[in-house]
Scaffold this motif. Structure first.
Motif, PDB file in Angstrom:
ATOM      1  N   THR B  57       0.844  -1.204   0.000  1.00 29.49           N
ATOM      2  CA  THR B  57       0.000   0.000   0.000  1.00 29.49           C
ATOM      3  C   THR B  57       0.877   1.251   0.000  1.00 29.49           C
ATOM      4  N   ASN B  59       1.051   3.561   2.234  1.00 31.92           N
ATOM      5  CA  ASN B  59       1.692   3.782   3.538  1.00 31.92           C
ATOM      6  C   ASN B  59       2.916   2.889   3.706  1.00 31.92           C
ATOM      7  N   GLN B  60       2.805   1.619   3.257  1.00 35.64           N
ATOM      8  CA  GLN B  60       3.941   0.701   3.385  1.00 35.64           C
ATOM      9  C   GLN B  60       5.124   1.169   2.541  1.00 35.64           C
ATOM     10  N   VAL B  63       6.807   4.002   4.308  1.00 39.72           N
ATOM     11  CA  VAL B  63       7.574   3.526   5.475  1.00 39.72           C
ATOM     12  C   VAL B  63       8.910   2.945   5.024  1.00 39.72           C
ATOM     13  N   CYS B 106       3.769   7.349  10.420  1.00 43.13           N
ATOM     14  CA  CYS B 106       3.287   6.437   9.368  1.00 43.13           C
ATOM     15  C   CYS B 106       3.032   5.043   9.941  1.00 43.13           C
ATOM     16  N   ASP B 110      -2.444   4.147   9.060  1.00 43.91           N
ATOM     17  CA  ASP B 110      -2.245   3.896   7.628  1.00 43.91           C
ATOM     18  C   ASP B 110      -2.541   5.108   6.754  1.00 43.91           C
ATOM     19  N   ASN B 112      -1.617   8.204   7.539  1.00 43.20           N
ATOM     20  CA  ASN B 112      -0.701   9.305   7.848  1.00 43.20           C
ATOM     21  C   ASN B 112       0.337   9.581   6.763  1.00 43.20           C
ATOM     22  N   TYR B 113       0.463   8.677   5.795  1.00 38.54           N
ATOM     23  CA  TYR B 113       1.445   8.912   4.731  1.00 38.54           C
ATOM     24  C   TYR B 113       1.081  10.143   3.904  1.00 38.54           C
TER      25      TYR B 113
END
Lengths: 118, 145
Positions: B57, B59-60, B63, B106, B110, B112-113
């Motif tokens: 995703t 967000n991932q 991160v 983050c 999820d 917060n990105y």
């Protein structure tokens, strides 16, 4: 063109300018940020650089005879803070990725428990 | 594909750097070597986990990219302290902590990105506006960016 696409996708306005202190409060890391603020602030930074050297003055003739540099080795403290923060970053990353079902091998996990990270 | 391109950067250099540095203690050396090994393991696993069926995703991805940025910055801090440029090392540390704050945000949520994207975008737009005001660049170039 790229800017327009991003502004539509994320609803970006000028009001969205966010200070890092606000973000630190939101993340729950404000204490750490405040603790190290003296190191980061520009005033502390400038005084640090002036402390590194001093002038040799001939007071009778009002002349500067030379500039001597102090040999302050602060690398030990910098490396220690770096290690502390790097450990935290790896801790957060492992916690986040464990939710994505990534298994950590036992050898590395044991070493991490010894180093007081997990 | 995006992550595979990021993975080509040598994040294994942290352990190699620790071997070369003379200013590190035994404790510091051991910890940095451990961090390097752990980081390489984590990133290779996340790269493996990305496939056509299971895509990461937004967000991932942020991160992982923030984590790689933090590792690169740590390398530069070790190098600058080794060369005795401590004033620059402190400035780099400041940026590292800001990135860690973003990483924590983050990791917490999820959604917060989007904050990170907004912040990066506004910084980029601010610099372009400044350059326009000082008439350093023309309007034509913005379309290329």
């Amino acid at each position: 063109m790229k800017f327009e696409r991003i502004t539509k996708e994320f609803d970006i306005n000028k009001k969205d300018i966010i200070n890092i202190e606000v973000l630190a409060r939101k993340a729950g890391l404000y204490d750490i940020y405040a603790q190290h603020y003296r190191m980061f602030s520009d005033e502390a930074h400038s005084s640090y650089t002036t402390l590194q050297g001093y002038l040799l003055i001939d007071r009778e003739n009002n002349l500067i005879t030379g500039i001597r540099h102090r040999n302050i080795d602060n690398s030990h403290n910098i490396n220690n803070t770096l290690i502390a923060f790097l450990g935290k970053a790896i801790g957060y990353y492992t916690m986040y990725m464990q939710l994505g079902n990534i298994e950590i091998p036992e050898e590395i996990e044991k070493e991490f428990k010894k180093a007081w990270i997990i | 594909m995006f992550l595979l391109n990021l993975g080509e950067s040598n994040f294994d250099e942290l352990t190699l750097l620790a071997n070369q540095c003379k200013k590190l203690n035994k404790k510091q050396y051991k910890k940095i070597e451990l961090f390097g090994r752990m980081a390489t393991f984590l990133i290779t696993n996340t790269l493996k986990s990305e496939s056509e069926e299971k895509k990461l995703t937004g967000n991932q991805i942020t991160v992982v990219s923030l984590f790689i940025k933090i590792l690169n910055r740590a390398e530069s801090i070790i190098l600058t302290t080794e060369r005795g440029i401590e004033a620059d090392a402190i400035l780099l540390l400041r940026g590292l902590i800001e990135q860690i704050i973003m990483l924590k945000l983050c990791c917490d949520d999820d959604e917060n990105y989007k904050i990170y994207v907004k912040k990066a975008f506004l910084a980029q737009k601010g610099t372009v506006n400044e350059l326009l005001d000082k008439k350093i660049i023309n309007i034509k170039i913005i379309y290329v960016i």
